[in-house]
Scaffold this active site. Structure first.
Site, short mmCIF file in Angstrom:
data_model
loop_
_atom_site.label_atom_id
_atom_site.label_comp_id
_atom_site.label_asym_id
_atom_site.label_seq_id
_atom_site.Cartn_x
_atom_site.Cartn_y
_atom_site.Cartn_z
N LEU A 1 0.83 -1.22 0.00
CA LEU A 1 0.00 0.00 0.00
C LEU A 1 0.86 1.26 0.00
CD1 LEU A 1 -2.98 -1.02 2.35
CD2 LEU A 1 -2.76 -1.27 -0.13
N ALA B 1 5.79 -3.21 -7.74
CA ALA B 1 6.96 -2.47 -8.24
C ALA B 1 6.76 -0.99 -8.00
CB ALA B 1 7.14 -2.72 -9.74
N THR C 1 8.13 -4.99 -18.27
CA THR C 1 7.80 -3.94 -19.23
C THR C 1 8.64 -4.05 -20.49
OG1 THR C 1 8.04 -1.54 -19.55
CG2 THR C 1 9.41 -2.50 -17.86
N ASP C 2 8.14 -3.49 -21.59
CA ASP C 2 8.94 -3.45 -22.83
C ASP C 2 10.07 -2.41 -22.72
OD1 ASP C 2 7.41 -1.13 -22.96
OD2 ASP C 2 6.71 -1.44 -25.02
N GLU C 3 10.03 -1.57 -21.66
CA GLU C 3 11.06 -0.53 -21.55
C GLU C 3 12.45 -1.12 -21.31
OE1 GLU C 3 9.94 2.96 -19.31
OE2 GLU C 3 7.82 2.52 -19.60
N TYR D 1 14.08 3.40 -13.81
CA TYR D 1 12.95 2.46 -13.74
C TYR D 1 13.22 1.23 -14.61
CZ TYR D 1 8.50 0.34 -15.10
OH TYR D 1 7.50 -0.56 -15.41
N LYS E 1 13.84 -2.75 -13.63
CA LYS E 1 12.99 -3.84 -14.12
C LYS E 1 13.84 -4.86 -14.90
CE LYS E 1 9.13 -4.40 -13.86
NZ LYS E 1 8.28 -5.06 -12.83
N LYS F 1 -0.23 9.54 -14.24
CA LYS F 1 0.18 8.91 -15.50
C LYS F 1 -0.45 9.63 -16.69
CE LYS F 1 2.45 5.56 -13.34
NZ LYS F 1 2.98 4.28 -13.64
N ASP G 1 11.50 18.31 -22.52
CA ASP G 1 11.44 16.84 -22.60
C ASP G 1 12.03 16.20 -21.36
OD1 ASP G 1 10.74 14.49 -23.76
OD2 ASP G 1 12.05 14.69 -25.51
P1 NAD Z 1 1.37 0.65 -9.85
O1 NAD Z 1 2.41 1.62 -9.42
O2 NAD Z 1 0.01 1.14 -10.19
O3 NAD Z 1 1.19 -0.48 -8.73
C1 NAD Z 1 2.27 -1.07 -8.06
C2 NAD Z 1 1.75 -1.68 -6.78
O4 NAD Z 1 2.85 -2.31 -6.12
C3 NAD Z 1 1.15 -0.68 -5.81
O5 NAD Z 1 -0.10 -1.14 -5.35
C4 NAD Z 1 2.17 -0.62 -4.68
O6 NAD Z 1 1.59 -0.36 -3.41
C5 NAD Z 1 2.78 -2.00 -4.76
N1 NAD Z 1 4.14 -2.00 -4.18
C6 NAD Z 1 5.14 -1.12 -4.45
N2 NAD Z 1 6.23 -1.42 -3.72
C7 NAD Z 1 5.91 -2.52 -2.99
C8 NAD Z 1 6.62 -3.31 -2.07
N3 NAD Z 1 7.90 -3.02 -1.73
N4 NAD Z 1 6.01 -4.38 -1.52
C9 NAD Z 1 4.74 -4.70 -1.85
N5 NAD Z 1 4.00 -3.97 -2.71
C10 NAD Z 1 4.59 -2.89 -3.28
O7 NAD Z 1 2.01 -0.14 -11.08
P2 NAD Z 1 1.31 -0.79 -12.36
O8 NAD Z 1 1.24 0.22 -13.44
O9 NAD Z 1 0.08 -1.48 -11.92
O10 NAD Z 1 2.41 -1.85 -12.77
C11 NAD Z 1 2.38 -3.18 -12.24
C12 NAD Z 1 3.53 -3.98 -12.82
O11 NAD Z 1 3.42 -4.03 -14.23
C13 NAD Z 1 4.90 -3.39 -12.52
O12 NAD Z 1 5.78 -4.44 -12.25
C14 NAD Z 1 5.28 -2.67 -13.80
O13 NAD Z 1 6.67 -2.64 -13.96
C15 NAD Z 1 4.62 -3.56 -14.84
N6 NAD Z 1 4.24 -2.89 -16.09
C16 NAD Z 1 3.52 -1.73 -16.08
C17 NAD Z 1 3.14 -1.15 -17.29
C18 NAD Z 1 2.28 0.10 -17.32
O14 NAD Z 1 2.03 0.64 -18.39
N7 NAD Z 1 1.79 0.60 -16.19
C19 NAD Z 1 3.49 -1.74 -18.49
C20 NAD Z 1 4.22 -2.94 -18.46
C21 NAD Z 1 4.58 -3.51 -17.25
#
Ligand code: NAD
Length: 346
Positions: free
Chosen positions: A33, A81, A130-132, A155, A159, A194, A284
């Site tokens: 959280l 994450a 992620t694709d990044e 970031y 990852k 975002k 940028d």
């Molecule tokens: P988000 O930031 O919305 O959610 C991340 C969640 O992880 C949060 O609820 C946070 O409380 C929890 N968290 C963070 N640190 C923590 C810890 N130490 N212990 C336990 N919980 C923890 O992120 P998202 O956009 O939902 O992304 C989720 C995953 O998908 C990530 O791994 C991200 O790298 C990957 N991802 C995201 C995208 C995108 O476009 N958002 C695209 C590809 C991959």
């Protein structure tokens, strides 16, 4: 099947939790959280049988051991994450801590649990990435699963490190791992800082819509519910040790994406139209990757998965959701100075 979902109170994790519960899985939602989490995201399933929530930090080994011992999951879907690129530039430490050390800690707890259970065949550790991690493309070409890693932001570097750890735990210890790398997600319950929610919320407030550089950066966009569907497909049908690129087959320049959202708002919320008059080009982001594009051939050919909505359809659903759910996003503007940074207030 009981799935331990980490980060299940975040944007994508909560979509996975909602869908997994709807599909009849037992779900343990583990989340620390942080500022990015919101238990309202999973309120619709909180009373479902077989759903449990645990507040814990993935860097805490004792807490991870306890979760595995108490809940005995059949699979892990690891989404927890730190996820926001701009925050990683301002403060990379939290990204190393959660994305690298946290993934390592979770892998070790999973390995101990799996080993103690007699290394059951069906166990899965699905790492969501992620694709990044692949870096930046020129005007042509696409990321495949064989594209060399070339992360360029704190970031994406964190990852990439976590992806390497997961593969290494699969190779070295035989932990049954599967990975997926996905393009940019958008959709309901996306935290207000975002890009897509920034455009919608700033437009609704009549505030400038900031666009990095000339808005020429290209991203592939995937509706979050399609991503959740793909992740559950990879978890159940993906080949062990393999990774799958997940994309929306929707490449767009940022400026075009923003203009599309403004056009949808003009139609769905005419007050303040035309909303694209609010577009303002800003300095940028340092090291801003020019283009990401996903080649989704593997997941399509091997697992038969493809996205269900076009970018236009997904964006329309997203704009509708933000228009109908002010009670969800309004309080978040107060959190962590988010509203103040965007120039909108709670
Ligand atoms: P988000 O930031 O919305 O959610 C991340 C969640 O992880 C949060 O609820 C946070 O409380 C929890 N968290 C963070 N640190 C923590 C810890 N130490 N212990 C336990 N919980 C923890 O992120 P998202 O956009 O939902 O992304 C989720 C995953 O998908 C990530 O791994 C991200 O790298 C990957 N991802 C995201 C995208 C995108 O476009 N958002 C695209 C590809 C991959």
């Amino acid at each position: 099947m009981k799935i331990l979902v980490t980060g299940g109170a975040g944007f994508i994790g909560s979509a996975v939790v909602r869908q997994a519960v709807r599909d009849g899985f037992e779900v343990v939602n583990l989340d620390a959280l942080t500022y990015a989490a919101n238990l309202d995201n999973v309120a619709s399933v909180a009373d479902a049988p077989g759903y449990a929530f645990v507040q814990a930090d993935i860097t805490d080994r004792a807490a991870m051991d306890a979760v595995f011992a108490d809940h005995a999951p059949d699979a892990v879907m690891h989404l927890a994450a730190e996820s926001h690129v701009d925050r990683s530039i301002d403060g990379p430490g939290a990204f190393i801590q959660t994305n690298v050390t946290g993934t390592y800690t979770l892998l070790e707890a999973a390995r101990a649990y799996w080993t103690k259970a007699g290394k059951p065949d069906g166990f899965r550790f699905h790492h969501v990435s992620t694709d990044e991690v692949f870096g930046s493309l020129g005007p042509t070409g696409m990321f495949t699963e064989d594209t060399p890693y070339d992360p360029r932001s704190p970031y994406s570097a964190s990852k990439a490190a976590s992806d390497h750890l997961v593969r290494a735990w699969g190779e070295t210890y035989g932990l049954p791992v599967v990975l997926s790398n996905c393009s940019n997600n958008y959709g309901p319950f996306h935290f207000p800082e975002k890009l897509v929610p920034v455009v919608i919320l700033n437009a609704l407030h009549g505030k400038p819509i900031p666009v990095y550089g000339a808005g020429e950066n290209v991203r592939d966009w995937l509706f979050v519910e399609d991503h959740a569907d793909a992740l559950l497909c990879v978890l159940q049908n993906g080949e062990l040790g393999r990774s799958y690129n997940i994309g929306g087959e929707n490449e767009a320049r940022n400026i075009d994406l923003i203009r599309t959202i403004c056009g949808l708002l003009d139609r769905m919320h005419p007050e303040g139209a035309p909303h694209d008059r609010l577009i303002e080009f800003v300095t940028d982001r340092p090291g801003h990757d020019a283009r990401y594009a996903i080649d989704p051939s593997r997941i399509r050919a091997e697992l038969g998965w493809r996205p269900s909505v076009t970018l236009e359809q997904g964006l329309e659903r997203t704009v509708r959701w933000y228009l109908d759910n002010e009670n969800w996003w309004r309080p978040l503007l107060d959190r962590d100075g988010v509203g103040a940074r965007l120039g909108v207030t709670a």
